[in-house]
Design an enzyme around this catalytic site. Sequence first.
Site, short mmCIF file in Angstrom:
data_model
loop_
_atom_site.label_atom_id
_atom_site.label_comp_id
_atom_site.label_asym_id
_atom_site.label_seq_id
_atom_site.Cartn_x
_atom_site.Cartn_y
_atom_site.Cartn_z
CE1 TYR A 106 4.80 -13.00 -2.55
CE2 TYR A 106 4.29 -10.81 -3.41
CZ TYR A 106 4.44 -11.67 -2.34
OH TYR A 106 4.22 -11.21 -1.07
CB SER A 162 0.91 -9.83 0.19
OG SER A 162 1.35 -8.62 -0.37
CE LYS A 221 2.31 -14.35 -0.17
NZ LYS A 221 2.63 -15.36 0.84
C1 UD1 Z 1 6.50 -5.53 -2.99
C2 UD1 Z 1 5.31 -6.29 -3.50
C3 UD1 Z 1 4.56 -6.86 -2.32
C4 UD1 Z 1 5.48 -7.66 -1.45
C5 UD1 Z 1 6.61 -6.77 -0.98
C6 UD1 Z 1 7.59 -7.51 -0.08
C7 UD1 Z 1 3.87 -5.65 -5.40
C8 UD1 Z 1 3.13 -4.54 -6.07
N1 UD1 Z 1 4.48 -5.36 -4.28
O1 UD1 Z 1 6.00 -4.38 -2.32
O2 UD1 Z 1 3.54 -7.69 -2.79
O3 UD1 Z 1 4.77 -8.17 -0.35
O4 UD1 Z 1 7.30 -6.30 -2.13
O5 UD1 Z 1 8.23 -8.51 -0.77
O6 UD1 Z 1 3.86 -6.75 -5.88
N2 UD1 Z 1 12.24 1.19 -3.97
C9 UD1 Z 1 13.24 2.03 -4.42
N3 UD1 Z 1 14.49 1.52 -4.59
C10 UD1 Z 1 14.79 0.20 -4.36
C11 UD1 Z 1 13.76 -0.65 -3.91
C12 UD1 Z 1 12.49 -0.13 -3.73
O7 UD1 Z 1 13.01 3.22 -4.64
O8 UD1 Z 1 15.94 -0.19 -4.58
C13 UD1 Z 1 10.89 1.74 -3.76
C14 UD1 Z 1 9.86 1.08 -4.65
O9 UD1 Z 1 9.79 1.73 -5.89
C15 UD1 Z 1 8.59 1.25 -3.81
C16 UD1 Z 1 9.10 1.22 -2.36
O10 UD1 Z 1 10.50 1.46 -2.44
O11 UD1 Z 1 8.05 2.49 -4.06
C17 UD1 Z 1 8.86 -0.11 -1.69
O12 UD1 Z 1 9.35 -1.14 -2.54
P1 UD1 Z 1 9.49 -2.66 -2.06
O13 UD1 Z 1 10.25 -2.72 -0.80
O14 UD1 Z 1 10.00 -3.45 -3.23
O15 UD1 Z 1 8.00 -3.09 -1.70
P2 UD1 Z 1 6.64 -2.96 -2.57
O16 UD1 Z 1 6.91 -2.81 -4.00
O17 UD1 Z 1 5.80 -1.95 -1.89
#
Ligand code: UD1
Length: 336
Positions: A150, A124, A154
Site C-alpha cells: 500500500y 501519505s 503511494k
Molecule cells: C497507517 C499507515 C499509513 C496509513 C494510515 C491510515 C504505515 C506505516 N502506516 O498509519 O500509511 O496512511 O495507517 O490508513 O504504513 N494502534 C493501536 N491499536 C490499534 C490500532 C492502532 O495501538 O488497534 C496504534 C498503532 O500501533 C500506531 C497508532 O495506533 O502506533 C496509529 O496506528 P494506525 O491508525 O494504524 O495508523 P499508522 O500505523 O500510523
Amino acid sequence: MKILVTGGTGYIGSHVVVELLQKGDEVIILDNLINSKTTSLANIEKITGKMPTFYQENLINYGAIEKIFKDHDFDLVIHFAGLKSVSESVEKPITYYQNNLTGTINLLKCMRDFHVKKLIFSSSATVYGDSNEPKCVETMPTGKGITNPYGKTKFMIEEILKDVCTSDSEFSAVALRYFNPVGNHSSGLLGEEPNGIPNNLMPYVMKVASGELPELSIYGNDYDTPDGTCRRDFIHVTDLAKGHLAAISALNTPGFKAYNLGTGTPTSVLEMVNAFEKVSGRPLPYKFAPRRAGDLAEIWADPSKAKNELNWQAELTIEDAIKDTLTFLENHRDMV
Ligand code: UD1
C-alpha cells in the site's frame, strides 16, 4: 470550477467534496463503492444542499473513465480512489498494485488525452519510510524502508507524477502527504465506516466505545517515547479537507510539488485514549499488547511548507475530533 473527485464517497473524499460544494465548485464523483456507500451522497446533500453528479465506476475500466471525460470538461482532478489497508496489501500485493497503479495510470492517460493538466493526489506520510527523522520535512528522501505494498503504491505514484510533469511542461501535480486523519464532519453525518475489524486506531476506538468490540489493544508500551506508546500526528479530517482547497492555488504553477498535511504536534496513542475518555466521560477499556510489526515509534509533520506556500494550517484539536466522532457514533447508534 468543474472538478472530478475520484473516491469522492470515501472517508476523506466525502469531506473534501463537502468543502468544494460549499465553496461553489461543481463536483463530479467517480467511485466504485468498494469501501464506501451511496448514503454518503445523501449526507453530502443534507450538509450542503447540493447533490454531486455520481458515477459508480472503477478506474481500472479505461473505457468507462474515457466516457466520463468525454461528457465533462474538467478544470482539475482530485484523486483519492485507491485501496488503503496496510495489512490487506501485504496479503494481496497484486490487487493493490493493479488497483492503485493501473487506476492512476488510466486516469493520467485520460487527463493527457483530454488536456486536463491539474491533479491533486492523496498521498501519505508513509512515503517517508523508516529511515528519516521522526519530524518529516518535504525535502527528506522518500521511498526507502516502506514496509508494505500500500505504502509503496503511494511512493510509486508520486514518482509517476514527477515523470509526467517532466514530460509535459504545462502539467501540475500536487501530492498531499497525510499524517493520521481522525474525526469527521461536525454534523456527524459523514465518517469512517470500515468493513470488518478495523486496523487503524480511531476506527477501532469507535468500535470499543460503541460496545461492538470489548477492548482496545495498544500495540507496544516500551517504545523510546515519553510514555512508551507510539506517537502520531492526528489531524482532523475537516482541516485535512481544507488543505485540499488551499492546494488548488499551487496548481497554477506547473511541475510536481509535495506538501505535508499534519498539525506539527505528536500525540501518543495513550494520550489519545485518555483524551477520548475525558471528552466522552466514559472509560475506554484497553490493554497493552506486543508491538505491531512495521510500526514506527513516532512520526509527525513539519507543516511549515503548507503554511508558507498554501496559507493553510490545522486549526482543530484532537478533542474536537473526538467530540465529532462521538456525534457520529450517536447518529449511527441504530447501525451498531
Ligand atoms: C497507517 C499507515 C499509513 C496509513 C494510515 C491510515 C504505515 C506505516 N502506516 O498509519 O500509511 O496512511 O495507517 O490508513 O504504513 N494502534 C493501536 N491499536 C490499534 C490500532 C492502532 O495501538 O488497534 C496504534 C498503532 O500501533 C500506531 C497508532 O495506533 O502506533 C496509529 O496506528 P494506525 O491508525 O494504524 O495508523 P499508522 O500505523 O500510523
